[in-house]
Design a protein around this motif. Sequence first.
Motif, PDB file in Angstrom:
ATOM      1  N   VAL A 256       0.854  -1.186   0.000  1.00 37.24           N
ATOM      2  CA  VAL A 256       0.000   0.000   0.000  1.00 37.24           C
ATOM      3  C   VAL A 256       0.890   1.237   0.000  1.00 37.24           C
ATOM      4  O   VAL A 256       2.016   1.203   0.490  1.00 37.24           O
ATOM      5  N   PRO A 257       0.415   2.358  -0.559  1.00 42.16           N
ATOM      6  CA  PRO A 257       1.230   3.576  -0.600  1.00 42.16           C
ATOM      7  C   PRO A 257       1.344   4.217   0.783  1.00 42.16           C
ATOM      8  O   PRO A 257       0.466   4.055   1.638  1.00 42.16           O
ATOM      9  N   ASN A 258       2.414   4.950   0.989  1.00 40.90           N
ATOM     10  CA  ASN A 258       2.609   5.627   2.280  1.00 40.90           C
ATOM     11  C   ASN A 258       1.563   6.706   2.522  1.00 40.90           C
ATOM     12  O   ASN A 258       1.298   7.073   3.665  1.00 40.90           O
ATOM     13  N   TYR A 270       9.439   9.273  -1.554  1.00 41.55           N
ATOM     14  CA  TYR A 270       9.226   8.555  -2.815  1.00 41.55           C
ATOM     15  C   TYR A 270      10.587   8.281  -3.438  1.00 41.55           C
ATOM     16  O   TYR A 270      11.590   8.935  -3.127  1.00 41.55           O
ATOM     17  N   SER A 271      10.642   7.292  -4.330  1.00 41.31           N
ATOM     18  CA  SER A 271      11.866   7.003  -5.072  1.00 41.31           C
ATOM     19  C   SER A 271      11.577   7.096  -6.561  1.00 41.31           C
ATOM     20  O   SER A 271      10.478   6.753  -7.019  1.00 41.31           O
ATOM     21  N   GLY A 278      13.352  11.177  -2.463  1.00 46.58           N
ATOM     22  CA  GLY A 278      13.061  12.553  -2.103  1.00 46.58           C
ATOM     23  C   GLY A 278      11.684  12.605  -1.468  1.00 46.58           C
ATOM     24  O   GLY A 278      11.188  11.600  -0.960  1.00 46.58           O
ATOM     25  N   TYR A 279      11.027  13.795  -1.529  1.00 49.55           N
ATOM     26  CA  TYR A 279       9.711  13.951  -0.912  1.00 49.55           C
ATOM     27  C   TYR A 279       8.756  14.661  -1.854  1.00 49.55           C
ATOM     28  O   TYR A 279       9.142  15.570  -2.607  1.00 49.55           O
ATOM     29  N   LYS A 280       7.483  14.229  -1.795  1.00 51.81           N
ATOM     30  CA  LYS A 280       6.399  14.889  -2.490  1.00 51.81           C
ATOM     31  C   LYS A 280       5.313  15.244  -1.483  1.00 51.81           C
ATOM     32  O   LYS A 280       5.246  14.670  -0.399  1.00 51.81           O
ATOM     33  N   ASP A 281       4.441  16.204  -1.885  1.00 54.55           N
ATOM     34  CA  ASP A 281       3.300  16.499  -1.021  1.00 54.55           C
ATOM     35  C   ASP A 281       2.114  15.617  -1.425  1.00 54.55           C
ATOM     36  O   ASP A 281       2.235  14.742  -2.293  1.00 54.55           O
ATOM     37  N   LYS A 282       0.962  15.821  -0.804  1.00 51.68           N
ATOM     38  CA  LYS A 282      -0.206  14.970  -1.065  1.00 51.68           C
ATOM     39  C   LYS A 282      -0.670  15.035  -2.506  1.00 51.68           C
ATOM     40  O   LYS A 282      -1.270  14.091  -3.027  1.00 51.68           O
ATOM     41  N   SER A 283      -0.397  16.147  -3.164  1.00 52.96           N
ATOM     42  CA  SER A 283      -0.821  16.311  -4.552  1.00 52.96           C
ATOM     43  C   SER A 283       0.194  15.756  -5.541  1.00 52.96           C
ATOM     44  O   SER A 283      -0.023  15.806  -6.751  1.00 52.96           O
ATOM     45  N   LEU A 294      18.215   7.219   0.430  1.00 53.23           N
ATOM     46  CA  LEU A 294      17.056   6.733   1.163  1.00 53.23           C
ATOM     47  C   LEU A 294      16.362   7.915   1.824  1.00 53.23           C
ATOM     48  O   LEU A 294      17.015   8.910   2.185  1.00 53.23           O
ATOM     49  N   ALA A 295      15.064   7.809   1.991  1.00 47.81           N
ATOM     50  CA  ALA A 295      14.294   8.812   2.725  1.00 47.81           C
ATOM     51  C   ALA A 295      13.201   8.092   3.495  1.00 47.81           C
ATOM     52  O   ALA A 295      12.520   7.221   2.943  1.00 47.81           O
ATOM     53  N   THR A 296      13.031   8.440   4.759  1.00 48.98           N
ATOM     54  CA  THR A 296      11.991   7.819   5.578  1.00 48.98           C
ATOM     55  C   THR A 296      10.785   8.748   5.652  1.00 48.98           C
ATOM     56  O   THR A 296      10.880   9.949   5.381  1.00 48.98           O
ATOM     57  N   ASP A 297       9.648   8.172   6.047  1.00 44.41           N
ATOM     58  CA  ASP A 297       8.452   8.993   6.192  1.00 44.41           C
ATOM     59  C   ASP A 297       8.443   9.698   7.541  1.00 44.41           C
ATOM     60  O   ASP A 297       9.082   9.260   8.507  1.00 44.41           O
TER      61      ASP A 297
END
Length: 355
Positions: A256-258, A270-271, A278-283, A294-297
């Motif tokens: 399932v997606p984060n 996201y990768s 890196g990171y994305k917002d909800k949109s 690597l990037a953690t939530d």
Amino acid sequence: MNNYGEKVLDVKFESISRVLKYDDSSAYLIVMNNGKKGIYKNNKEIIEQKYQNINYTESSNIFVVKRNSKYGIFNMDGKEILSVKYIAYALAGDYIYVETDSGEKELYDVNGNKVSNLNYKSVQSSGKSDCYIAIDDNGYYSIITKSETISNNYTYISYAFDNYFIFKNEDGLYGLLDIYNGIKFEAEYSFMLKIDGRNSIEAVKPDGTVDIYSKDLEKIAILKEAIIKSVSENYTMIYSSIDNEIFYINKEGKKVPNTEVYPNNKIFAYSDENGKWGYKDKSGNIVLEAKYDLATDTGEYGFSGIVLDGEWGIVNSEGEIVKIPAFTLDTYYLPTFIGEYLLEITESYHCLELE
């Protein structure tokens, strides 16, 4: 009195230890007088008050009574299914396993019909309602169902989910068995277990490679190393530091997606196609460019971690870098950050300044 204030029984008791509702037309009372228990059904005594203890088993809809340290079984109409003469019992759905004081072990169905004698050292409930796991005097395991006994010199058996059982053979290798359709996974794994709280399987090969299977036995990941951690009642995180991979599964073992796991977060790791994070917002807009290993939530304290060339940095809940990647951490699980600090959990909580 019932819920409407009407008198149910004229008989006086020392106690009414439990009220049972079997269906819309049948109400049961476990009552006690002079230290002895019995059962009333719809105002009529169906089991005489002469037992030390009575337990109702909802899964099998039977009563287990105890008298003079011996056990017996009654059905919901008060009919004796098995006489009070057994020193031990175990229940598994439609089956009742009992042991006599002479050491004989027997298997009955819930109607009192004998299924078989059991020549085993021990028999235990499997976790599946219509199966038992038995161990013989040589330490070999078998699965007992109502129709057959499944055995093949297994040195270990445990219930996974649905109709699947994990087994270990004499060579010490693990596989997966469907009790109705035979072997699903051949014994080629050095270890296998059900992921805690999830209908999914973690299977480790002799070379250390980890296969992750969903409930429908779809292989959803192959990792060189796997760290598995429950993040909530509904979701589990699976992480590989070697593969630089993080993903989440639900109760059915599906990825399932984060965004589903952390619906209140502002940013999401996201990768990209190159394996960078890196990171994305909800949109789906990029907040922090995918250039990290690597990037953690974002965790419960509002911070997440990024890794570049083996060194950690810290990002806040808005996607702003709090500390650039410059710190080497020796930690088995993914680290937890609070502000500019690493949260270290031992017997107590304390934060370490990164330097």
